[in-house]
Scaffold this active site. Sequence first.
Site: not given
Length: 308
Positions: A162, A185, A253, A256, A279, A288
């Site tokens: 990211r 995250k 993004h 990615r 994820h 994705y």
Amino acid sequence: MSLAVSPQARDALQAWLETARALKGQSDNTEAAYRADVLGFILFMTGYRGDAQGLGALARISTTDMRAFMAHLRGQGASPRSMARKLSAVKSFYRFLADREGFEPTAVLSARAPKFQKKLPRPLTEDAARAMIDSVGDQGREDWIGARDAAVVTLLYGSGLRISEALGLTGADLPLGDSLRIRGKGGKERIVPVLRVARNAVETYLRLCPYEMTPGAPVFRGQRGGPLNPRLVQKVTAAARMQLGLPATATPHAMRHSFATHLLQAGGDLRAIQELLGHASLSTTQAYTSVDQVHLMKVYAAAHPKAG
């Protein structure tokens, strides 16, 4: 406005946020959004029902009240996606209250979120991804800035980072090796590969960068030496895509997304790609990746232990 919230409701809100952080490891930004969403709900009910919303009042929320809340959001111009997110936060809060306070949450949990079309990511082709990296490197007014931008975008595509993760690298992460430990995250750590082309791009930038690289300093610097602003990466990518005639979906993004898609197209395992991207859910990884259904089923057939 928070004065309209009773101390009991405020304490319950804080306890819910702390529990969610402990269980899910959610980020500060996510916690702030949840707090704002639930606080907005409580404040609306205060005005709508004409009294401060303590725990007793919150326990008496009806289906009619929930319809009024959703109508209020719609009247404020909230998008269906935003309304769904806010309602999801309120429902999560009420599940917590149901367990802790013995609330009957049916009226809240039965509220329906508006339907919306999820925007699927649109990755670039391999040629377009390479062209994007080259073009981004040509945008800088100074050689070191062009090298910096190329290094950042190469990491997005070559390691599936990211923007925040790439810009979060510090001198302590140098020199880059074959892999890199990333804290993503929710504080979740993962190991990502660093291709030679990405290492070379970073090394080229470091040779040209006019600022000293200490262990605690950010690797990627702005023109005056401070941390690089992610908006500048978005800006230079926008200029590159216009130069190349690429669609507006060709964002940082999207690099990615492209990392994940190209790995899967090459026969990569979906769960391995999930780990590389950081994820929590395999379904997120599927969203994705942009591959045809036939290829996806072939990957499943080859990888699933019960297939064949």
